[in-house]
Design a protein around this motif. Structure first.
Motif, PDB file in Angstrom:
ATOM      1  N   THR A  35      35.541  52.483  36.273  1.00 23.16           N
ATOM      2  CA  THR A  35      36.688  51.948  35.461  1.00 23.16           C
ATOM      3  C   THR A  35      37.436  50.625  36.531  1.00 23.16           C
ATOM      4  OG1 THR A  35      38.279  53.471  36.048  1.00 23.16           O
ATOM      5  CG2 THR A  35      37.244  53.592  34.055  1.00 23.16           C
ATOM      6  N   GLU A  36      37.802  50.830  37.683  1.00 24.11           N
ATOM      7  CA  GLU A  36      38.351  49.804  38.465  1.00 24.11           C
ATOM      8  C   GLU A  36      37.324  48.739  38.404  1.00 24.11           C
ATOM      9  OE1 GLU A  36      40.940  52.373  41.871  1.00 24.11           O
ATOM     10  OE2 GLU A  36      38.862  52.419  41.974  1.00 24.11           O
ATOM     11  N   ALA A  37      36.247  48.992  38.707  1.00 22.33           N
ATOM     12  CA  ALA A  37      34.928  47.918  38.863  1.00 22.33           C
ATOM     13  C   ALA A  37      35.046  47.136  37.420  1.00 22.33           C
ATOM     14  CB  ALA A  37      33.711  48.351  38.713  1.00 22.33           C
ATOM     15  N   ASN A  38      35.330  47.736  36.316  1.00 18.71           N
ATOM     16  CA  ASN A  38      35.369  46.860  35.276  1.00 18.71           C
ATOM     17  C   ASN A  38      36.502  46.029  35.264  1.00 18.71           C
ATOM     18  OD1 ASN A  38      32.967  47.890  34.020  1.00 18.71           O
ATOM     19  ND2 ASN A  38      33.798  49.594  33.112  1.00 18.71           N
TER      20      ASN A  38
ATOM     21  N   GLN B 198      41.134  38.659  46.457  1.00 17.67           N
ATOM     22  CA  GLN B 198      41.122  39.909  46.064  1.00 17.67           C
ATOM     23  C   GLN B 198      40.466  41.003  46.802  1.00 17.67           C
ATOM     24  OE1 GLN B 198      42.494  40.506  42.860  1.00 17.67           O
ATOM     25  NE2 GLN B 198      42.952  37.997  43.058  1.00 17.67           N
ATOM     26  N   GLU B 199      41.243  42.144  47.033  1.00 16.21           N
ATOM     27  CA  GLU B 199      40.952  43.124  48.031  1.00 16.21           C
ATOM     28  C   GLU B 199      39.453  43.933  47.904  1.00 16.21           C
ATOM     29  OE1 GLU B 199      41.108  44.950  51.479  1.00 16.21           O
ATOM     30  OE2 GLU B 199      42.649  43.648  50.834  1.00 16.21           O
ATOM     31  N   PRO B 200      39.256  44.177  46.598  1.00 12.22           N
ATOM     32  CA  PRO B 200      38.095  45.053  46.274  1.00 12.22           C
ATOM     33  C   PRO B 200      36.731  44.059  46.561  1.00 12.22           C
ATOM     34  CG  PRO B 200      39.198  45.192  44.409  1.00 12.22           C
ATOM     35  CD  PRO B 200      40.137  44.199  45.449  1.00 12.22           C
ATOM     36  N   ILE B 201      36.726  42.819  46.388  1.00  8.50           N
ATOM     37  CA  ILE B 201      35.691  41.964  46.309  1.00  8.50           C
ATOM     38  C   ILE B 201      35.350  41.458  47.902  1.00  8.50           C
ATOM     39  CG2 ILE B 201      34.841  39.528  46.021  1.00  8.50           C
ATOM     40  CD1 ILE B 201      36.676  39.669  43.296  1.00  8.50           C
ATOM     41  N   LEU B 202      34.148  42.282  48.146  1.00 12.24           N
ATOM     42  CA  LEU B 202      33.665  41.757  49.542  1.00 12.24           C
ATOM     43  C   LEU B 202      33.034  40.542  49.880  1.00 12.24           C
ATOM     44  CD1 LEU B 202      31.598  45.235  49.796  1.00 12.24           C
ATOM     45  CD2 LEU B 202      33.899  44.797  50.766  1.00 12.24           C
ATOM     46  N   ARG B 203      32.493  40.025  48.686  1.00 13.64           N
ATOM     47  CA  ARG B 203      32.042  38.648  49.059  1.00 13.64           C
ATOM     48  C   ARG B 203      31.961  37.814  47.722  1.00 13.64           C
ATOM     49  NH1 ARG B 203      31.627  38.966  53.968  1.00 13.64           N
ATOM     50  NH2 ARG B 203      29.790  38.678  55.354  1.00 13.64           N
TER      51      ARG B 203
ATOM     52  N   VAL C 207      36.108  43.104  37.220  1.00 14.32           N
ATOM     53  CA  VAL C 207      35.274  41.925  36.573  1.00 14.32           C
ATOM     54  C   VAL C 207      35.989  41.186  35.680  1.00 14.32           C
ATOM     55  CG1 VAL C 207      33.304  41.731  35.114  1.00 14.32           C
ATOM     56  CG2 VAL C 207      32.836  43.438  36.960  1.00 14.32           C
ATOM     57  N   ASP C 208      36.827  41.993  34.770  1.00 14.06           N
ATOM     58  CA  ASP C 208      37.887  41.305  34.009  1.00 14.06           C
ATOM     59  C   ASP C 208      38.775  40.154  34.760  1.00 14.06           C
ATOM     60  OD1 ASP C 208      36.660  42.395  31.988  1.00 14.06           O
ATOM     61  OD2 ASP C 208      38.224  44.106  31.884  1.00 14.06           O
ATOM     62  N   LYS C 209      39.046  40.897  35.728  1.00 17.55           N
ATOM     63  CA  LYS C 209      39.985  39.761  36.736  1.00 17.55           C
ATOM     64  C   LYS C 209      39.393  38.506  37.164  1.00 17.55           C
ATOM     65  CE  LYS C 209      43.061  42.022  39.108  1.00 17.55           C
ATOM     66  NZ  LYS C 209      44.065  42.671  40.260  1.00 17.55           N
ATOM     67  N   ALA C 210      38.129  38.836  37.697  1.00 17.71           N
ATOM     68  CA  ALA C 210      37.268  37.852  37.966  1.00 17.71           C
ATOM     69  C   ALA C 210      37.025  36.684  37.129  1.00 17.71           C
ATOM     70  CB  ALA C 210      35.975  38.210  38.430  1.00 17.71           C
ATOM     71  N   LYS C 211      36.743  37.091  36.020  1.00 12.86           N
ATOM     72  CA  LYS C 211      36.442  36.488  34.670  1.00 12.86           C
ATOM     73  C   LYS C 211      37.785  35.621  34.213  1.00 12.86           C
ATOM     74  CE  LYS C 211      33.494  39.027  31.981  1.00 12.86           C
ATOM     75  NZ  LYS C 211      33.125  39.765  30.590  1.00 12.86           N
ATOM     76  N   LYS C 212      38.982  36.021  34.690  1.00 14.13           N
ATOM     77  CA  LYS C 212      40.309  35.483  34.225  1.00 14.13           C
ATOM     78  C   LYS C 212      40.562  34.385  35.096  1.00 14.13           C
ATOM     79  CE  LYS C 212      45.024  36.447  33.279  1.00 14.13           C
ATOM     80  NZ  LYS C 212      45.360  35.024  33.333  1.00 14.13           N
ATOM     81  N   ILE C 213      39.884  34.700  36.529  1.00 14.78           N
ATOM     82  CA  ILE C 213      40.295  33.782  37.303  1.00 14.78           C
ATOM     83  C   ILE C 213      39.516  32.458  37.215  1.00 14.78           C
ATOM     84  CG2 ILE C 213      39.646  33.097  39.911  1.00 14.78           C
ATOM     85  CD1 ILE C 213      40.621  36.077  40.703  1.00 14.78           C
ATOM     86  N   VAL C 214      38.100  32.568  36.722  1.00 12.27           N
ATOM     87  CA  VAL C 214      37.131  31.665  36.273  1.00 12.27           C
ATOM     88  C   VAL C 214      37.959  30.644  35.070  1.00 12.27           C
ATOM     89  CG1 VAL C 214      34.903  31.000  35.367  1.00 12.27           C
ATOM     90  CG2 VAL C 214      35.223  32.767  37.411  1.00 12.27           C
ATOM     91  N   THR C 215      38.281  31.580  34.166  1.00  9.61           N
ATOM     92  CA  THR C 215      38.753  30.732  32.936  1.00  9.61           C
ATOM     93  C   THR C 215      40.119  30.234  33.234  1.00  9.61           C
ATOM     94  OG1 THR C 215      39.725  32.916  32.116  1.00  9.61           O
ATOM     95  CG2 THR C 215      37.367  32.259  31.115  1.00  9.61           C
ATOM     96  N   ASP C 216      40.837  30.437  34.110  1.00  8.90           N
ATOM     97  CA  ASP C 216      42.162  30.091  34.330  1.00  8.90           C
ATOM     98  C   ASP C 216      41.841  28.663  34.787  1.00  8.90           C
ATOM     99  OD1 ASP C 216      43.650  32.056  33.127  1.00  8.90           O
ATOM    100  OD2 ASP C 216      44.148  32.854  35.230  1.00  8.90           O
ATOM    101  N   GLU C 217      40.683  28.447  35.530  1.00 10.58           N
ATOM    102  CA  GLU C 217      40.654  26.935  36.241  1.00 10.58           C
ATOM    103  C   GLU C 217      39.656  26.390  35.081  1.00 10.58           C
ATOM    104  OE1 GLU C 217      41.411  25.702  39.225  1.00 10.58           O
ATOM    105  OE2 GLU C 217      42.554  27.531  39.648  1.00 10.58           O
ATOM    106  N   LYS C 218      39.848  26.589  33.745  1.00  9.66           N
ATOM    107  CA  LYS C 218      39.328  25.835  32.864  1.00  9.66           C
ATOM    108  C   LYS C 218      37.577  25.761  32.956  1.00  9.66           C
ATOM    109  CE  LYS C 218      43.541  23.153  31.758  1.00  9.66           C
ATOM    110  NZ  LYS C 218      44.302  23.811  32.649  1.00  9.66           N
ATOM    111  N   ALA C 219      37.034  26.761  33.281  1.00  9.64           N
ATOM    112  CA  ALA C 219      35.684  26.752  33.540  1.00  9.64           C
ATOM    113  C   ALA C 219      35.046  27.694  32.355  1.00  9.64           C
ATOM    114  CB  ALA C 219      35.333  27.435  34.919  1.00  9.64           C
ATOM    115  N   GLU C 220      33.798  27.302  32.035  1.00  6.01           N
ATOM    116  CA  GLU C 220      33.435  28.266  30.940  1.00  6.01           C
ATOM    117  C   GLU C 220      32.273  29.307  31.482  1.00  6.01           C
ATOM    118  OE1 GLU C 220      30.604  27.430  26.933  1.00  6.01           O
ATOM    119  OE2 GLU C 220      31.300  25.677  28.070  1.00  6.01           O
TER     120      GLU C 220
END
Length: 102
Positions: free
Chosen positions: A17-20, A82-87, A23-36
């Motif tokens: 659940t934390e991994a999901n 983001q702390e849980p992201i290793l790379r 992933v949702d947070k990573a998607k938000k970071i991408v879309t916040d920069e006006k990326a698709e």
């Protein structure tokens, strides 16, 4: 806008659940920069050839993203904070040559 490939490795000690959520947070970071986000693939848990932050494996996430050149730096910077992201690595996707039909 160019097409980029984004690879994210998540700490293996987080729950599913934390991994999901990550992933949702990573998607938000991408879309916040006006990326698709064109494509997303969760590759699962894989072993490393060498230790990364004292971990021998991690959860892999692959995304194909369409973004402007200025957004790439901001996306990778915010993901690495983001702390849980290793790379996190974002590379320009190779352009496939057009196929001629005979």
């Amino acid at each position: 806008m160019n097409t980029y490939e984004l690879m994210i490795i998540i700490n293996p000690q987080v729950s599913e659940t934390e991994a999901n959520e990550i992933v949702d947070k990573a998607k938000k970071i991408v879309t916040d920069e006006k990326a698709e986000i064109l494509n997303e693939d969760r590759l699962g848990r894989k072993k490393f050839s060498h230790a990364v932050r004292k971990h021998r494996d991690g959860f892999y996430l692959y995304m194909k993203v369409k973004a402007g050149p200025g957004a790439v730096k901001n996306i990778t910077h915010n993901l690495r904070l983001q702390e849980p992201i290793l790379r996190a690595m974002m590379l320009k996707a190779a352009i496939e040559p057009a196929v001629k039909k005979a």
